[in-house]
Each structure stands twice: as C-alpha cells, then as structure tokens.
Design an enzyme around this catalytic site. Structure first.
Site, PDB file in Angstrom:
ATOM      1  N   SER A  99      69.452  88.403 -38.453  1.00 30.38           N
ATOM      2  CA  SER A  99      69.472  87.468 -37.319  1.00 30.38           C
ATOM      3  C   SER A  99      70.889  86.957 -37.098  1.00 30.38           C
ATOM      4  O   SER A  99      71.659  86.782 -38.060  1.00 30.38           O
ATOM      5  CB  SER A  99      68.561  86.273 -37.589  1.00 30.38           C
ATOM      6  OG  SER A  99      68.789  85.257 -36.620  1.00 30.38           O
TER       7      SER A  99
ATOM      8  N   TYR B 179      64.709  79.477 -41.711  1.00 36.09           N
ATOM      9  CA  TYR B 179      64.881  80.819 -41.129  1.00 36.09           C
ATOM     10  C   TYR B 179      66.254  81.387 -41.494  1.00 36.09           C
ATOM     11  O   TYR B 179      66.364  82.547 -41.912  1.00 36.09           O
ATOM     12  CB  TYR B 179      64.713  80.719 -39.605  1.00 36.09           C
ATOM     13  CG  TYR B 179      64.762  82.042 -38.881  1.00 36.09           C
ATOM     14  CD1 TYR B 179      63.749  82.988 -39.043  1.00 36.09           C
ATOM     15  CD2 TYR B 179      65.803  82.340 -38.011  1.00 36.09           C
ATOM     16  CE1 TYR B 179      63.786  84.203 -38.363  1.00 36.09           C
ATOM     17  CE2 TYR B 179      65.845  83.541 -37.329  1.00 36.09           C
ATOM     18  CZ  TYR B 179      64.837  84.474 -37.504  1.00 36.09           C
ATOM     19  OH  TYR B 179      64.871  85.671 -36.824  1.00 36.09           O
TER      20      TYR B 179
HETATM   21  N1  LIG Z   1      63.506  87.813 -30.868  1.00 33.22           N
HETATM   22  C1  LIG Z   1      64.652  87.274 -31.298  1.00 33.22           C
HETATM   23  O1  LIG Z   1      65.314  86.502 -30.611  1.00 33.22           O
HETATM   24  C2  LIG Z   1      65.163  87.633 -32.683  1.00 33.22           C
HETATM   25  C3  LIG Z   1      66.462  87.253 -32.992  1.00 33.22           C
HETATM   26  C4  LIG Z   1      66.981  87.554 -34.235  1.00 33.22           C
HETATM   27  C5  LIG Z   1      66.207  88.226 -35.143  1.00 33.22           C
HETATM   28  N2  LIG Z   1      64.933  88.578 -34.831  1.00 33.22           N
HETATM   29  C6  LIG Z   1      64.168  89.290 -35.854  1.00 33.22           C
HETATM   30  O2  LIG Z   1      63.713  90.518 -35.324  1.00 33.22           O
HETATM   31  C7  LIG Z   1      62.485  90.888 -35.962  1.00 33.22           C
HETATM   32  C8  LIG Z   1      61.439  91.180 -34.896  1.00 33.22           C
HETATM   33  O3  LIG Z   1      61.286  90.010 -34.121  1.00 33.22           O
HETATM   34  P1  LIG Z   1      60.554  90.006 -32.694  1.00 33.22           P
HETATM   35  O4  LIG Z   1      61.279  89.003 -31.869  1.00 33.22           O
HETATM   36  O5  LIG Z   1      60.383  91.384 -32.200  1.00 33.22           O
HETATM   37  O6  LIG Z   1      59.163  89.354 -33.128  1.00 33.22           O
HETATM   38  P2  LIG Z   1      57.714  89.427 -32.483  1.00 33.22           P
HETATM   39  O7  LIG Z   1      57.766  89.776 -31.051  1.00 33.22           O
HETATM   40  O8  LIG Z   1      57.057  88.174 -32.906  1.00 33.22           O
HETATM   41  O9  LIG Z   1      57.045  90.665 -33.285  1.00 33.22           O
HETATM   42  C9  LIG Z   1      56.937  90.535 -34.665  1.00 33.22           C
HETATM   43  C10 LIG Z   1      56.395  91.822 -35.227  1.00 33.22           C
HETATM   44  O10 LIG Z   1      56.331  91.667 -36.654  1.00 33.22           O
HETATM   45  C11 LIG Z   1      54.980  91.776 -37.063  1.00 33.22           C
HETATM   46  N3  LIG Z   1      54.732  90.851 -38.148  1.00 33.22           N
HETATM   47  C12 LIG Z   1      54.826  89.498 -38.141  1.00 33.22           C
HETATM   48  N4  LIG Z   1      54.484  89.011 -39.337  1.00 33.22           N
HETATM   49  C13 LIG Z   1      54.159  90.076 -40.110  1.00 33.22           C
HETATM   50  C14 LIG Z   1      53.701  90.230 -41.433  1.00 33.22           C
HETATM   51  N5  LIG Z   1      53.496  89.178 -42.223  1.00 33.22           N
HETATM   52  N6  LIG Z   1      53.448  91.475 -41.891  1.00 33.22           N
HETATM   53  C15 LIG Z   1      53.637  92.562 -41.100  1.00 33.22           C
HETATM   54  N7  LIG Z   1      54.052  92.480 -39.827  1.00 33.22           N
HETATM   55  C16 LIG Z   1      54.304  91.244 -39.350  1.00 33.22           C
HETATM   56  C17 LIG Z   1      54.145  91.482 -35.858  1.00 33.22           C
HETATM   57  O11 LIG Z   1      52.870  92.078 -36.029  1.00 33.22           O
HETATM   58  P3  LIG Z   1      51.568  91.560 -35.190  1.00 33.22           P
HETATM   59  O12 LIG Z   1      51.790  92.085 -33.801  1.00 33.22           O
HETATM   60  O13 LIG Z   1      50.405  92.191 -35.855  1.00 33.22           O
HETATM   61  O14 LIG Z   1      51.574  90.079 -35.239  1.00 33.22           O
HETATM   62  C18 LIG Z   1      54.991  92.119 -34.769  1.00 33.22           C
HETATM   63  O15 LIG Z   1      54.830  93.527 -34.735  1.00 33.22           O
HETATM   64  C19 LIG Z   1      62.112  89.748 -36.890  1.00 33.22           C
HETATM   65  O16 LIG Z   1      62.556  90.033 -38.207  1.00 33.22           O
HETATM   66  C20 LIG Z   1      62.915  88.573 -36.329  1.00 33.22           C
HETATM   67  O17 LIG Z   1      63.189  87.597 -37.294  1.00 33.22           O
HETATM   68  C21 LIG Z   1      64.392  88.296 -33.615  1.00 33.22           C
END
Ligand SMILES: NC(=O)c1ccc[n+]([C@@H]2O[C@H](COP(=O)([O-])OP(=O)(O)OC[C@H]3O[C@@H](n4cnc5c(N)ncnc54)[C@H](OP(=O)(O)O)[C@@H]3O)[C@@H](O)[C@H]2O)c1
Length: 243
Positions: free
Chosen positions: A138, A152
């Site tokens: 992140s 986080y």
């Molecule tokens: N979006 C941002 O702004 C951002 C910025 C920096 C970093 N990130 C990082 O990027 C990654 C993806 O984020 P995103 O924004 O794409 O999130 P998201 O839209 O909330 O999607 C999260 C994904 O992870 C899965 N997941 C959540 N908890 C889990 C668990 N305990 N075991 C297995 N799978 C799990 C979810 O599965 P389900 O669909 O089954 O719930 C979903 O496929 C994360 O590591 C996040 O911290 C995101």
C-alpha cells in the site's frame, strides 16, 4: 506466459480480479481465492475461461493459517504447477488508535501479514526457476497522509521486510519477490465516490484515483520473464502519492 500457472489471492473483486484476468490475457492459467463473494469469483473464472485459459476459484480465508497454506496445494493439484503467486487478499481497517480492539489487530495482521507469509512459505518450494512472488502492499507504507492508518500501515509495512528477505532467500533459485504499492484505487474497499475520496485523490500528484487495471499492469510486468532482474523491490503505482 503460456503454460504458466498463477495463484491470485483475493481474486474475486477489485485489484485481484483485474490481475487474474490480466495474467490470463498474457497466457497463464489462473487460480483465485475468495472468502465471501462466490458469485463474483465464479464470474472471474468465466472471464478467464472465455480467454481460453483454465481457471479455478477456491474459497479460502487468508486469515486462517491452514487455509492460507492449503490453497497452494489445491491450486497445484488442479492446474499442475505454480509459477506466479500474487499475494493480494487484504483488509483495510482504518480508525482512530483508541478505537482499534485487540481482535481488530489480530484479524488485520492475520490476513494482511500472516496469510502472505504462510502462502509464500508453501508456494516457494513448489516453484521452479523463474518463479514469481508478487505482493500487494500500500502507498500507506511510504506516506500516511492523515490520521486513522496505524493498524493498516503497520500491517502493510511488514510486507517490505518479508519481500526483501524472500528476495534474498530465493534469488539463488531464480525466483523473484517484489512488492507493489497501489495508491488510492477505485474498488469496493476504497470507492472513488466515497466520503474520503476527494482527500485521497488530492494527495496524489495526478489528482485522481487509479484503476485496478493500472495496478494489474505492473503485476503482469513483474510476472514476465523480462523482469527476472527486478527483485526485493517496492514499486509504486500510486499516481505520485509518495512524491
Ligand atoms: N483499493 C485501494 O485503494 C488500495 C490501495 C492500496 C492497497 N490496496 C490493497 O490491494 C489489495 C486489494 O484491495 P482491493 O481494493 O481490490 O479490495 P477489495 O475490492 O475489497 O477486494 C478484496 C479482495 O480480497 C478478498 N479478501 C478479503 N479478505 C479476504 C480473506 N480474509 N481471505 C481471502 N480473500 C480475502 C476479497 O474476497 P471476497 O470478494 O470474497 O470478499 C476480494 O477478492 C488489498 O491487499 C489492499 O490492501 C488497495
């Protein structure tokens, strides 16, 4: 990536789904994990199969150590090998320091850190020369733009040490380990029309949210053979959030 197999944790939605589809577009067969969104996961599988690649959705909670470890063998059993692991599953829990319970701390560290550790630990011995471990960190590891990020940012910062140590441990076997830091990216976790979106977009140099595909593009580069000399690196796809 023809003939290669990738495992993307948290591949049902957001950055993970875009990454899984992108790796399939580049020729890989792809296993994804999810924990709740079964239908969304099955939709990603259908999108990958429509590209002529094999795909598999595995229900596995990254916060459960046994399940996090077990997904590797389930993927290898179904798809025959493992070349690329994308540690993407993560939870974003923000809030004032005093509002965070011990259960919150344990859960976030279990999913965001222990799950990545355990899955990587089982995956590395299964990989041949050319293997890739790519973890999603992140932008908050490099710059925390406001209050509420203690837990986080702690969890995501741990991944920098893990990635560097993995790079050192696996480099001699021709396996790379890298960490990708997304900035604010428009997903369910952080919607671009959410209440905190204007401040987050304003904290970038380009003044906007990124798309999941923009992060997937960096992951795809790191997965390719041409990135064999990139390891132990932290790569930002953050619109200049850290600038
Ligand atoms: N979006 C941002 O702004 C951002 C910025 C920096 C970093 N990130 C990082 O990027 C990654 C993806 O984020 P995103 O924004 O794409 O999130 P998201 O839209 O909330 O999607 C999260 C994904 O992870 C899965 N997941 C959540 N908890 C889990 C668990 N305990 N075991 C297995 N799978 C799990 C979810 O599965 P389900 O669909 O089954 O719930 C979903 O496929 C994360 O590591 C996040 O911290 C995101």
């Amino acid at each position: 990536m023809n003939g290669k197999v990738a495992l993307v944790t948290g591949g049902s939605r957001g950055i993970g789904a875009a990454t899984a589809v992108r790796l399939a577009q580049e020729g890989a067969d792809v296993a994804i994990t999810y924990v709740r969104a079964k239908e969304a996961a099955e939709d990603v599988v259908r999108r990958i199969e429509a590209l002529g690649r094999r795909a598999l959705a595995l229900c596995a909670d990254a916060g459960d150590a046994a399940e996090a470890a077990g997904v590797v063998d389930r993927a290898v059993e179904a798809l025959g090998r493992l070349d690329v692991l994308v540690n993407n599953a993560g939870v974003g829990l923000l809030g004032p320091l005093e509002s965070l319970s011990l259960a919150d701390v344990d859960r976030v560290l279990a999913v965001n850190v222990r799950g990545v550790f355990v899955t990587s630990q089982v995956a590395a011995p299964r990989m041949a020369r050319g293997g890739r471990i790519i973890t999603i960190g992140s932008c908050m590891t490099q710059r925390v733009p406001g209050p509420g990020g203690t837990l986080y940012a702690t969890s995501k910062s741990a991944l920098a040490g893990l990635t560097k140590a993995l790079a050192r441990e696996l480099g001699g076997r021709g396996i790379t380990a890298n960490l990708v830091h997304p900035g604010p990216v428009d997903t369910d976790m952080n919607p671009a029309d959410g209440p905190y979106a204007p401040a987050q977009a304003g904290a970038t140099a380009v003044g906007r949210y990124g798309s999941p595909e923009e992060v997937a593009s960096m992951v795809a580069y790191l997965a390719r053979r041409e990135a064999a000399y990139v390891t132990g690196a932290e790569l930002s796809v953050d619109g200049g959030h850290a600038a």
